[in-house]
Design a protein around this motif. Structure first.
Motif, PDB file in Angstrom:
ATOM      1  N   GLY A 199       1.055   1.135   5.301  1.00  0.00           N
ATOM      2  CA  GLY A 199       1.834   1.127   4.070  1.00  0.00           C
ATOM      3  C   GLY A 199       2.613  -0.150   3.829  1.00  0.00           C
ATOM      4  N   VAL A 200       2.914  -0.892   4.859  1.00  0.00           N
ATOM      5  CA  VAL A 200       3.684  -2.128   4.717  1.00  0.00           C
ATOM      6  C   VAL A 200       2.818  -3.290   4.208  1.00  0.00           C
ATOM      7  N   GLU A 201       1.504  -3.154   4.349  1.00  0.00           N
ATOM      8  CA  GLU A 201       0.581  -4.222   3.955  1.00  0.00           C
ATOM      9  C   GLU A 201       0.492  -4.340   2.427  1.00  0.00           C
ATOM     10  N   PHE A 202       0.227  -5.564   1.960  1.00  0.00           N
ATOM     11  CA  PHE A 202       0.031  -5.772   0.525  1.00  0.00           C
ATOM     12  C   PHE A 202      -1.239  -5.071   0.055  1.00  0.00           C
ATOM     13  N   GLN A 203      -1.187  -4.553  -1.164  1.00  0.00           N
ATOM     14  CA  GLN A 203      -2.401  -4.060  -1.800  1.00  0.00           C
ATOM     15  C   GLN A 203      -3.353  -5.250  -1.941  1.00  0.00           C
ATOM     16  N   GLN A 204      -4.629  -4.999  -1.821  1.00  0.00           N
ATOM     17  CA  GLN A 204      -5.642  -6.068  -1.817  1.00  0.00           C
ATOM     18  C   GLN A 204      -5.491  -7.023  -3.004  1.00  0.00           C
ATOM     19  N   GLU A 223       0.386  -1.982 -12.684  1.00  0.00           N
ATOM     20  CA  GLU A 223      -0.348  -2.897 -11.795  1.00  0.00           C
ATOM     21  C   GLU A 223      -1.331  -3.760 -12.573  1.00  0.00           C
ATOM     22  N   ASP A 224      -1.948  -3.211 -13.607  1.00  0.00           N
ATOM     23  CA  ASP A 224      -2.851  -4.012 -14.441  1.00  0.00           C
ATOM     24  C   ASP A 224      -2.085  -5.135 -15.138  1.00  0.00           C
ATOM     25  N   ARG A 225      -0.866  -4.837 -15.608  1.00  0.00           N
ATOM     26  CA  ARG A 225      -0.053  -5.880 -16.244  1.00  0.00           C
ATOM     27  C   ARG A 225       0.360  -6.944 -15.212  1.00  0.00           C
ATOM     28  N   ILE A 226       0.656  -6.504 -13.986  1.00  0.00           N
ATOM     29  CA  ILE A 226       1.004  -7.474 -12.930  1.00  0.00           C
ATOM     30  C   ILE A 226      -0.199  -8.368 -12.638  1.00  0.00           C
ATOM     31  N   PHE A 232      -2.990  -7.894  -4.560  1.00  0.00           N
ATOM     32  CA  PHE A 232      -1.732  -8.655  -4.566  1.00  0.00           C
ATOM     33  C   PHE A 232      -1.524  -9.462  -3.290  1.00  0.00           C
ATOM     34  N   LEU A 233      -2.603  -9.719  -2.556  1.00  0.00           N
ATOM     35  CA  LEU A 233      -2.476 -10.524  -1.345  1.00  0.00           C
ATOM     36  C   LEU A 233      -2.031 -11.943  -1.707  1.00  0.00           C
ATOM     37  N   PRO A 234      -1.009 -12.459  -1.037  1.00  0.00           N
ATOM     38  CA  PRO A 234      -0.584 -13.840  -1.310  1.00  0.00           C
ATOM     39  C   PRO A 234      -1.691 -14.841  -0.978  1.00  0.00           C
ATOM     40  N   GLN A 235      -1.799 -15.862  -1.798  1.00  0.00           N
ATOM     41  CA  GLN A 235      -2.710 -16.967  -1.520  1.00  0.00           C
ATOM     42  C   GLN A 235      -1.923 -18.084  -0.824  1.00  0.00           C
ATOM     43  N   ASP A 236      -2.646 -19.066  -0.317  1.00  0.00           N
ATOM     44  CA  ASP A 236      -2.053 -20.092   0.541  1.00  0.00           C
ATOM     45  C   ASP A 236      -0.802 -20.767  -0.001  1.00  0.00           C
ATOM     46  N   ALA A 237      -0.816 -21.200  -1.240  1.00  0.00           N
ATOM     47  CA  ALA A 237       0.322 -21.955  -1.777  1.00  0.00           C
ATOM     48  C   ALA A 237       1.461 -21.059  -2.263  1.00  0.00           C
ATOM     49  N   GLU A 238       1.248 -19.755  -2.233  1.00  0.00           N
ATOM     50  CA  GLU A 238       2.258 -18.837  -2.766  1.00  0.00           C
ATOM     51  C   GLU A 238       3.289 -18.490  -1.711  1.00  0.00           C
ATOM     52  N   TRP A 239       4.493 -18.216  -2.169  1.00  0.00           N
ATOM     53  CA  TRP A 239       5.601 -17.920  -1.266  1.00  0.00           C
ATOM     54  C   TRP A 239       5.571 -16.462  -0.839  1.00  0.00           C
ATOM     55  N   LEU A 240       6.042 -16.206   0.371  1.00  0.00           N
ATOM     56  CA  LEU A 240       6.221 -14.848   0.875  1.00  0.00           C
ATOM     57  C   LEU A 240       7.680 -14.694   1.286  1.00  0.00           C
ATOM     58  N   ILE A 241       8.334 -13.708   0.702  1.00  0.00           N
ATOM     59  CA  ILE A 241       9.712 -13.374   1.067  1.00  0.00           C
ATOM     60  C   ILE A 241       9.681 -11.968   1.659  1.00  0.00           C
ATOM     61  N   GLN A 242      10.174 -11.819   2.862  1.00  0.00           N
ATOM     62  CA  GLN A 242      10.258 -10.508   3.492  1.00  0.00           C
ATOM     63  C   GLN A 242      11.717 -10.074   3.507  1.00  0.00           C
ATOM     64  N   LYS A 243      11.949  -8.814   3.154  1.00  0.00           N
ATOM     65  CA  LYS A 243      13.312  -8.308   3.030  1.00  0.00           C
ATOM     66  C   LYS A 243      13.433  -6.933   3.677  1.00  0.00           C
ATOM     67  N   GLN A 244      14.649  -6.582   4.047  1.00  0.00           N
ATOM     68  CA  GLN A 244      14.920  -5.249   4.581  1.00  0.00           C
ATOM     69  C   GLN A 244      15.882  -4.477   3.698  1.00  0.00           C
ATOM     70  N   LYS A 300       0.816  -1.216   0.000  1.00  0.00           N
ATOM     71  CA  LYS A 300       0.000   0.000   0.000  1.00  0.00           C
ATOM     72  C   LYS A 300       0.853   1.270   0.000  1.00  0.00           C
ATOM     73  N   GLY A 301       1.976   1.249   0.666  1.00  0.00           N
ATOM     74  CA  GLY A 301       2.813   2.437   0.785  1.00  0.00           C
ATOM     75  C   GLY A 301       3.336   2.970  -0.528  1.00  0.00           C
ATOM     76  N   ILE A 302       3.489   2.107  -1.520  1.00  0.00           N
ATOM     77  CA  ILE A 302       4.062   2.542  -2.797  1.00  0.00           C
ATOM     78  C   ILE A 302       3.095   3.455  -3.553  1.00  0.00           C
TER      79      ILE A 302
END
Length: 185
Positions: free
Chosen positions: A69-74, A32-35, A76-88, A16-18
């Motif tokens: 702002g750190v939350e995913f845009q609606q 975002e439409d292409r994504i 682009f929310l990850p679904q169950d089988a999808e991977w989540l990578i958090q980075k700093q 959301k922050g972007i």
């Protein structure tokens, strides 16, 4: 050019922050439409999807943890089988054993999308190419912002985007459009 059956889609920092106006003027208003187009295709085809989330170390960042702002845009929310990578840091390969995880899953090809082209997208694509992955960057599914160069000259988001893609093309990645990726699927 051929899209592999297990090619992974890496979606970078679609939080959301972007969307904050104070980040400035951006390019590729349809990114975002292409994504979303690519994400839908990946989900329908059962290919791996990797969501990258930036957790900033800077309190004034739009990606500071524990604020909206750190939350995913609606969309682009990850679904169950999808991977989540958090980075700093900008490069998604610097944390979480991403390269090892991809190799364990037999993934050798990556399609990278997201934001910012000249920051997290470019650094992740450089590492992917250096690590031997067949890396594609979908240029119309990425965007960036106006930015001053080292000498203080303001560059448009289009110029920053174009230079970043030029840095990647041929040496670290293959730059393509979302339509080209979908046509290969």
């Amino acid at each position: 050019m051929e899209l592999q059956a297990n090619a992974a889609l890496i979606i970078i920092d679609q939080q959301k922050g972007i969307l904050q106006p104070h980040l400035g003027r951006r390019n590729n208003p349809q990114a975002e439409d292409r994504i979303v187009d690519l994400l839908g295709f990946w989900r329908r085809s059962g290919r791996p999807v990797i969501h990258v989330q930036h957790l900033s170390r800077e309190p004034d960042s739009v990606f500071w943890p524990e604020q909206e702002g750190v939350e995913f845009q609606q969309r682009f929310l990850p679904q169950d089988a999808e991977w989540l990578i958090q980075k700093q840091v900008p490069d998604a390969f610097c944390v979480g054993g991403l390269a090892a995880r991809l190799r364990e899953a037999g993934v050798g090809q990556l399609v990278i999308v997201g934001v910012a082209t000249n920051n997290s997208v470019e650094s992740t694509a450089r590492s992917a190419g250096n690590l031997g992955f067949d890396t594609w960057v979908a240029e119309d599914a990425c965007f960036t912002f106006d930015k001053a160069d080292y000498f203080g000259t303001l560059r448009t988001a289009e110029e920053v985007h174009g230079m970043s893609l030029g840095n990647l093309q041929g040496e670290y990645a293959t730059v393509v459009s979302a339509a080209q990726v979908l046509a290969e699927g």
